[in-house]
Design a protein around this motif. Structure first.
Motif, PDB file in Angstrom:
ATOM      1  N   PRO A  75       0.571  -0.550  -0.179  1.00 19.73           N
ATOM      2  CA  PRO A  75       0.026   0.026   0.119  1.00 19.73           C
ATOM      3  C   PRO A  75       1.043   1.554   0.027  1.00 19.73           C
ATOM      4  O   PRO A  75       0.453   2.415  -0.284  1.00 19.73           O
ATOM      5  N   VAL A  76       1.760   1.952   1.149  1.00 21.38           N
ATOM      6  CA  VAL A  76       3.040   2.469   0.993  1.00 21.38           C
ATOM      7  C   VAL A  76       3.614   2.793  -0.475  1.00 21.38           C
ATOM      8  O   VAL A  76       3.400   4.203  -1.033  1.00 21.38           O
ATOM      9  N   PHE A  77       3.477   1.672  -1.410  1.00 23.84           N
ATOM     10  CA  PHE A  77       4.169   2.357  -2.879  1.00 23.84           C
ATOM     11  C   PHE A  77       3.060   3.004  -3.247  1.00 23.84           C
ATOM     12  O   PHE A  77       3.424   3.844  -4.441  1.00 23.84           O
ATOM     13  N   HIS A  78       1.575   2.558  -3.436  1.00 24.74           N
ATOM     14  CA  HIS A  78       0.666   3.761  -4.048  1.00 24.74           C
ATOM     15  C   HIS A  78      -0.227   4.691  -2.854  1.00 24.74           C
ATOM     16  O   HIS A  78      -0.630   4.809  -2.597  1.00 24.74           O
ATOM     17  N   LEU A  79       1.482   5.755  -1.905  1.00 23.16           N
ATOM     18  CA  LEU A  79       0.962   6.671  -1.078  1.00 23.16           C
ATOM     19  C   LEU A  79       0.006   7.628  -1.669  1.00 23.16           C
ATOM     20  O   LEU A  79      -1.425   8.056  -1.053  1.00 23.16           O
ATOM     21  N   THR A  80      -0.102   7.893  -3.439  1.00 22.88           N
ATOM     22  CA  THR A  80      -0.206   9.359  -3.465  1.00 22.88           C
ATOM     23  C   THR A  80      -2.459   8.584  -3.756  1.00 22.88           C
ATOM     24  O   THR A  80      -3.460   9.458  -3.434  1.00 22.88           O
ATOM     25  N   THR A  81      -2.574   7.120  -3.448  1.00 19.47           N
ATOM     26  CA  THR A  81      -3.891   6.774  -3.441  1.00 19.47           C
ATOM     27  C   THR A  81      -4.183   7.506  -1.998  1.00 19.47           C
ATOM     28  O   THR A  81      -5.474   7.620  -2.435  1.00 19.47           O
ATOM     29  N   SER A  82      -3.775   6.832  -1.208  1.00 14.49           N
ATOM     30  CA  SER A  82      -4.112   7.709  -0.347  1.00 14.49           C
ATOM     31  C   SER A  82      -4.612   8.842  -0.325  1.00 14.49           C
ATOM     32  O   SER A  82      -5.680   9.602   1.335  1.00 14.49           O
ATOM     33  N   ALA A  83      -3.631   9.797  -0.035  1.00 14.36           N
ATOM     34  CA  ALA A  83      -4.061  11.124  -0.439  1.00 14.36           C
ATOM     35  C   ALA A  83      -4.661  11.721  -1.625  1.00 14.36           C
ATOM     36  O   ALA A  83      -5.723  12.154  -0.984  1.00 14.36           O
ATOM     37  N   VAL A  84      -5.243  11.253  -2.275  1.00  9.33           N
ATOM     38  CA  VAL A  84      -6.809  10.711  -3.312  1.00  9.33           C
ATOM     39  C   VAL A  84      -7.596  11.238  -2.306  1.00  9.33           C
ATOM     40  O   VAL A  84      -8.781  11.980  -2.280  1.00  9.33           O
ATOM     41  N   LEU A  85      -7.882  10.044  -1.835  1.00 10.20           N
ATOM     42  CA  LEU A  85      -8.691   9.431  -0.828  1.00 10.20           C
ATOM     43  C   LEU A  85      -8.703  10.810   0.225  1.00 10.20           C
ATOM     44  O   LEU A  85     -10.195  10.795   1.323  1.00 10.20           O
ATOM     45  N   LEU A  86      -7.586  11.410   1.170  1.00 10.24           N
ATOM     46  CA  LEU A  86      -7.880  12.093   1.973  1.00 10.24           C
ATOM     47  C   LEU A  86      -8.655  12.949   1.927  1.00 10.24           C
ATOM     48  O   LEU A  86      -9.684  13.913   2.294  1.00 10.24           O
ATOM     49  N   LEU A  87      -8.297  13.668   0.536  1.00  6.79           N
ATOM     50  CA  LEU A  87      -8.313  15.313  -0.512  1.00  6.79           C
ATOM     51  C   LEU A  87      -9.983  15.308  -0.867  1.00  6.79           C
ATOM     52  O   LEU A  87     -11.250  15.742  -0.491  1.00  6.79           O
ATOM     53  N   VAL A  88     -10.686  13.439  -1.184  1.00 11.50           N
ATOM     54  CA  VAL A  88     -11.990  13.645  -0.705  1.00 11.50           C
ATOM     55  C   VAL A  88     -12.991  12.806   0.206  1.00 11.50           C
ATOM     56  O   VAL A  88     -14.366  13.269   0.476  1.00 11.50           O
ATOM     57  N   ALA A  89     -12.172  12.784   1.311  1.00  6.95           N
ATOM     58  CA  ALA A  89     -12.786  13.277   2.821  1.00  6.95           C
ATOM     59  C   ALA A  89     -13.294  14.136   3.117  1.00  6.95           C
ATOM     60  O   ALA A  89     -14.175  14.471   4.131  1.00  6.95           O
ATOM     61  N   ALA A  90     -11.730  15.289   3.196  1.00  7.25           N
ATOM     62  CA  ALA A  90     -12.437  16.813   3.357  1.00  7.25           C
ATOM     63  C   ALA A  90     -13.373  17.710   2.470  1.00  7.25           C
ATOM     64  O   ALA A  90     -14.064  18.162   3.023  1.00  7.25           O
ATOM     65  N   ALA A  91     -13.403  16.759   1.200  1.00  4.86           N
ATOM     66  CA  ALA A  91     -14.307  17.598   0.518  1.00  4.86           C
ATOM     67  C   ALA A  91     -15.891  16.590   1.333  1.00  4.86           C
ATOM     68  O   ALA A  91     -17.001  18.022   1.347  1.00  4.86           O
ATOM     69  N   GLY A  92     -16.076  15.511   1.058  1.00  5.01           N
ATOM     70  CA  GLY A  92     -17.013  15.093   2.530  1.00  5.01           C
ATOM     71  C   GLY A  92     -17.770  16.008   3.607  1.00  5.01           C
ATOM     72  O   GLY A  92     -18.619  16.498   3.898  1.00  5.01           O
ATOM     73  N   VAL A  93     -16.309  15.934   4.708  1.00  2.00           N
ATOM     74  CA  VAL A  93     -16.952  16.734   5.864  1.00  2.00           C
ATOM     75  C   VAL A  93     -16.728  17.966   5.090  1.00  2.00           C
ATOM     76  O   VAL A  93     -17.858  18.664   5.892  1.00  2.00           O
TER      77      VAL A  93
END
Length: 664
Positions: free
Chosen positions: A425-443
């Motif tokens: 999962p760490v090799f694809h760290l940007t996926t988690s970053a994008v998901l955090l952006l989505v979560a921020a938009a949801g909040v």
């Protein structure tokens, strides 16, 4: 208002009981073998394990039944927390003794942590219902933050302080059991605020939340029957192709879970769907960065202190009145840190773990933990009015997170093949970053929607209060007016024709005024037309040999009440002309349509008056000008200007803004 001491102590005990439940989650998540499984987020594993045989079915069924029962018994959350503590008692035994316990005991022990989670969320909901918003957000945030703290403890170097790897969490379990049992005893086992009684909160409104949560958990049972061979048959591919592309199986399982559980959450309501998706997004997003942070900080005490600092920051965000913008800011900061970590290592963030660079690991652990703690806390106030906190942030969010994690991990490929490394999962760290952006938009979206809904509810409540006050005022005035004014008007209408001269005219006017007054006192909405009227036509009807009307060629459409009130104000001004301007006075009425406003001007060439006479008339109780003209226009949100000088006539100008509706 000062609250009774008994109420204050009850609130304190409820908070202490909830904190004890959070402590139980810390202890459970920090154990290497809480129920024979791995440390970390064991709630997700306990709730979403896909059974393969009879033993697996029993292991999956136990937490499903327990959590569903917890969703039904939300009012008894203190008792549920105490029950979760009792279910954790076997963890106090040495490992070799636990292995000799009956299977049923192990299955119930496996249900302790999910039950504690649901009870903790029910406690948060009860606090919201009592108006304890800050405490409610804090407890809701601890539902995730305490689990992360246990994971930080499990990955810290502090564990060898005890002889047995599983010995050290036992004091935490004992404290949690003591705290939850004390709270249950003091609160008499129940808290009605967790799900208030009343018709609005019964029936389908409650059943759909229980069904959504229970069916989401039960999804693990049919998914367990879906093997690779069966999926290959369903997809029409060979078994060999399915085994060569094993990640397809996880993608299908995850996609099915996401679709089904999202539909269940939508059935429970739009707030439930939005809250569950937002919480699930951050649960999926935090996996890779925390794996990286724990890998960087392993063999030290820093994982514990880093997660503890993140938990404290997230709790502070939850406690703040500005929790929505601050949570969005911290979540964006966490996403930015992940992007920088990925770019700074040229796409190989695992090098940070190899080089043991502590600062990036601490920063990532603090920000991600803070975001994961604050997001459920920030979402919870939007879910509290519908009673959806336990279902949305509990089973629905967790099963959505399971499906999302399965689907996301199926994209962790290099050269078209899956990676088996622990740091995959760490090799694809940007996926988690994008998901955090989505979560921020949801909040942010949920926060804005809640603010809009709250303001709308306040406006509706204020309108209801205004209507009730108007009704009460009409009722208060109805009796004396009926016994006095209406009787006189009725008498004039009946006998006016017998007086001769102006008698018939007075009888007609008395009848009209009697009917208008009765309509006003009745407050019947049907008496007022619900369409738009042409103000030009209403004013044109006021023309006479001594009154000239100037109006636009096109209709001037206004809401019926606005048009009628403006016409009545103009009529009142013309009445003043006929009474006070002199027998030879003439009047002119000018209507101007300004697009966003309407202006009506009434001017005469009469004798005029001194400006101070208006104030003298008001002091003497003659309020015709104030109520018939100024009052009418002010109620429409407009203004009235009166200018006059002796010998130079009088000019009255009404200016009313045009509200939303048809335009010419």
């Amino acid at each position: 208002m000062r609250l009774p001491a008994s109420f204050l102590s009850r609130r304190s005990v409820a908070l202490a009981g909830a904190l004890s439940g959070a402590l139980l989650l810390v202890a459970a998540s920090s154990m290497r073998t809480f129920d024979g499984g791995p440390s970390g987020m064991t709630i997700l594993a306990a709730l979403t394990a896909r059974p393969r045989d009879a033993l697996g079915t029993a292991s999956a069924l136990a937490p499903i039944v327990v959590v569903t029962a917890g969703l039904i018994l939300l009012r008894w959350w203190p008792l549920l927390l105490a029950g979760a503590g009792l279910l954790a008692v076997p963890t106090l035994l040495p490992l070799h003794v636990r292995m000799e316990l009956p299977l049923s005991v192990g299955l119930l022990t496996r249900s302790s942590q999910p039950l504690a989670l649901v009870a903790l969320l029910a406690a948060a909901q009860a606090m919201f219902r009592r108006g304890e918003t800050r405490r409610g957000t804090l407890v809701a945030g601890l539902s995730v933050g305490s689990t992360l703290l246990g994971m930080g403890i499990a990955n810290s170097w502090a564990r060898p302080l005890f002889y047995e790897p599983d010995d050290w969490p036992r004091p935490l379990v004992l404290l949690a059991i003591a705290g939850t049992a004390t709270a249950a005893w003091f609160l008499r086992g129940r808290d009605p605020a967790a799900w208030p009684a009343g018709a609005a909160h019964q029936g389908w409104a409650r059943l759909r939340l229980v069904l959504a949560g229970g069916l989401a958990l039960a999804l693990a049972l049919p998914l367990g029957l879906l093997t690779s061979d069966r999926l290959a048959l369903l997809l029409g591919v060979t078994r060999g192709a399915m085994y060569r592309h094993g990640y397809v199986f996880g993608a299908v399982i995850g996609t099915i879970a996401l679709i089904v559980v999202a539909a269940l959450a939508a059935m429970a309501g739009p707030w439930t769907l939005g809250g569950a998706l937002t919480a699930a997004t951050v649960l999926v997003a935090m996996s890779a960065p925390l794996i990286l942070a724990m890998g960087i900080l392993q063999y030290t005490r820093l994982p514990f202190f880093s997660v503890l600092a993140g938990l404290a920051l997230g709790a502070g965000l939850a406690w703040s009145r500005l929790r929505v913008p601050l949570t969005v800011a911290v979540t964006l900061g966490a996403a930015t840190a992940l992007f920088i970590a990925y770019a700074g290592t040229t796409g190989h963030p695992e090098r940070l773990a190899e080089q043991r660079i502590a600062v990036p690991g601490i920063l990532i652990a603090v920000l991600v933990t803070a975001a994961a703690t604050a997001i459920p806390a920030t979402v919870a106030p939007a879910l509290a009015p519908s009673g959806a906190i336990p279902a949305a942030l509990g089973p629905l969010a967790l099963v959505l997170a399971m499906g999302g994690r399965e689907a996301v991990e199926s994209t962790y490929l290099r050269d078209g093949l899956p990676e088996s490394s622990y740091f995959s999962p760490v090799f694809h760290l940007t996926t988690s970053a994008v998901l955090l952006l989505v979560a921020a938009a949801g909040v942010g979206g949920l926060g804005y929607a809640q603010q809009w809904a709250t303001r709308r509810a306040d406006r509706l409540r204020a309108e209801q209060i205004r209507r009730e006050a108007a009704e009460a005022e009409r009722n208060r005035l109805a009796r004396p007016i009926h016994d006095g004014v209406l009787q006189v008007l009725a008498l004039m209408q009946r006998h006016g024709n017998e007086l001769g001269g102006p008698g018939p005219q007075l009888a007609t006017l008395a009848g009209e005024q009697e009917q208008a007054l009765r309509t006003l006192l009745s407050g019947n909405p049907a008496a007022a037309p619900a369409f738009y009227l042409d103000l030009r036509a209403l004013l044109t009807a006021l023309s006479s040999p001594t009154v000239e009307i100037a109006a636009p060629a096109d209709p001037v459409l206004l809401p019926a009440q606005t048009a009628q009130e403006l016409a009545a104000a103009a009529q009142a001004a013309l009445d003043n002309v006929s009474r006070h301007a002199g027998p030879t006075a003439r009047a002119w009425v000018l209507l101007e349509d300004e697009g966003d406003a309407v202006r009506v001007t009434v001017r005469d060439d009469g004798v005029g008056f001194a400006p101070e006479r208006l104030a003298e008339a008001a002091d003497a109780g003659r309020l015709g000008v104030a109520q018939s003209m100024r009052g009418r226009v002010a109620d429409l949100g407009g203004t009235t200007e009166i200018s006059s000088r002796p010998g130079r006539g009088t000019e009255v100008e009404f200016h009313v803004p045009r509200r939303r509706g048809p335009t010419t």
